[in-house]
Design an enzyme around this catalytic site. Structure first.
Site, PDB file in Angstrom:
ATOM      1  N   CYS A  47       0.818  -1.213   0.000  1.00  0.00           N
ATOM      2  CA  CYS A  47       0.000   0.000   0.000  1.00  0.00           C
ATOM      3  C   CYS A  47       0.855   1.268   0.000  1.00  0.00           C
ATOM      4  O   CYS A  47       0.439   2.302  -0.534  1.00  0.00           O
ATOM      5  CB  CYS A  47      -0.935  -0.002   1.204  1.00  0.00           C
ATOM      6  SG  CYS A  47      -2.176  -1.317   1.162  1.00  0.00           S
ATOM      7  N   THR A  48       2.023   1.189   0.593  1.00  0.00           N
ATOM      8  CA  THR A  48       2.940   2.335   0.562  1.00  0.00           C
ATOM      9  C   THR A  48       3.282   2.694  -0.879  1.00  0.00           C
ATOM     10  O   THR A  48       3.255   3.865  -1.274  1.00  0.00           O
ATOM     11  CB  THR A  48       4.217   2.014   1.355  1.00  0.00           C
ATOM     12  OG1 THR A  48       3.866   1.783   2.730  1.00  0.00           O
ATOM     13  CG2 THR A  48       5.230   3.153   1.273  1.00  0.00           C
TER      14      THR A  48
END
Length: 235
Positions: A47-48
């Protein structure tokens, strides 16, 4: 899991983001299209990279009149710390709102909790869904990814292009379509209606064995030019 699906209204998220304690999703979106990205939690590696990718595409979203909103099951202080990591890791600053849902109330209402995937506290994590929302707040498209697979942002942009095109014109898009390529005449149109809309030579019929020798009011596979091209005035 349940929750809203295509053509349902996407619920109005009201609460806190990393920059506001009185966020209102509908107010934020206004008359724009919206994309809401669901994330299972802050400081997760895939997700980063995804939020950095979304931030890098801000000009592309702006061109399409799309506003972006992230969603993660943590509080605003955690979001702010994570956003700093995202900037360092990807080189891009997250300027769009990242909605806070630390008690998972909204995630439960959306039906996006995965009971088979739990965090260190034993709480179910959210699946990594993407919702594309029309200006009338209806869900136009949904995509859901497993935790191990990063989202394809080229496909998300392409999906927005096809959704916007087909909303405004009497066409559908074939597999792997990209802007500028031929599109499909809407299946609901008879050949006579297609001729009226696109012109006598405005579309081509794909010759298919199942239709050979038949006197048909409608051929089911017909192609026409992308109606958004500069030399096209057909809808």
């Amino acid at each position: 899991m349940g929750g809203p699906t295509i053509n349902d209204a996407f619920p109005n998220l009201q609460g806190e983001t990393q920059i506001s304690t009185g966020f209102d999703l509908y107010e934020y979106l206004g008359d724009s299209w919206g994309i809401i990205f669901m994330h299972p939690g802050d400081f997760t590696p895939v997700c980063t990279t995804e939020l950095g990718a979304a931030a890098s595409l801000e000009p592309e979203f702006d061109k399409r009149n799309v506003k972006v909103c992230g969603f993660s099951c943590n509080d605003s202080s955690s979001h702010l710390e994570w956003i700093n990591d995202i900037k360092v890791a990807t080189g891009f600053q997250v300027n769009f709102p990242l909605f806070c849902d630390p008690d998972r109330t909204h995630a439960m209402n959306l039906g996006i909790l995965d009971e088979t995937n739990k965090d260190a506290k034993g709480l179910p994590m959210t699946v990594r869904s993407v919702y594309v929302v029309k200006p009338n707040k209806q869900i136009a498209l949904m995509m859901t990814y497993p935790a191990s697979s990063g989202r394809n942002f080229d496909e998300i942009l392409r999906a927005v292009d096809t959704l916007q095109l087909t909303q405004d014109h009497s066409v559908a898009t074939p597999a792997n379509w990209k802007p500028g390529e031929k599109v499909i005449v809407n299946f609901s149109l008879s050949d006579a209606a297609a001729t009226e809309k696109f012109g006598e030579d405005g579309y081509e019929v794909c010759k298919l064995p199942s239709e050979e020798g038949k006197d048909l009011a409608k051929h089911y596979l017909r192609f026409t030019a992308d109606p958004t091209l500069p030399n096209s005035d057909k809808k």
